[in-house]
Design a protein around this motif. Sequence first.
Motif: not given
Length: 294
Positions: A47-62
């Motif tokens: 559960e605590h990996k949410r921020e890591m997931v956001y930062s890493r996958l945000a690059k793919r979305l952008r």
Amino acid sequence: MSEFSAKADAGAWGSGSHIERDLILTDADFRRIRELIYQRAGIVLAEHKREMVYSRLAKRLRHHGLTRFSDYLSRLEQHPESREWEAFTNALTTNLTAFFREAHHFPLLADHLKQASGPVKIWCAASSTGEEPYSLAMTLQEALGARASQSKVVATDIDTDALQKARTGVYPLEQVRKLDEARIKQFFQKGTGQRAGFARVRAEVASLVEFMPLNLLAPGWPIEGPFDAIFCRNIMIYFDKKTQAEILRRFAPLLKPNGLLFAGHSENFSYISPEFKLRGQTVYTLAAHSSAAR
């Protein structure tokens, strides 16, 4: 082939322009991401990996001109053969490594190799960016001398970006300088000109290592044993107990009867699989029944 698939194969889903506003990651999106990476790679995201997931996958979305994680995930699921799955998996894979990491394992391996007869074969099952398999190749040369040329390190990883970097064998000098000077001189070439500040693994070391992509959850592994040693360090911690037990069961027939399985310092296989018994210092051997069944 759909228009979407064609674009994915070309490496673009959208305009590729960067989006400067916040991206939308809902609780449902995060649960979906956790399910997908578990299904794809066996990785259990806490559960605590949410921020890591956001930062890493945000690059793919952008990269694809998207603003909502739900749209990105829907496109992934609609196109199971898309190359974007590789980028998704690579983004969520952790590559923390170093040359001769957990250094106590390498003298143990060297002593084991000196007792081996014939060509030696080692499998590095989570090779990351190459530091570990190259450390194994260096240990082969130190332990076996000229005999090392007949040996091989099979280095696999699910992260294709990490494998691409590993194949170059080029690393920042500050990373290499952590080794003693004798090893640096023997195993590396310092770069000059545009390569100043970097060092390359010498060809005679690199020639001992074969890199290939491999998902430990895949039904078939494109490798052949038996191996004198298997290094599977600091990867099992990302799997649940069921997945760990299945991987260990599949390791057993690939290891020589007297072979060694090396685990990471925070991993304990003793209560997970009947196939292996602890020898000490996070090193395992085949249990008696497993060896006798061969």
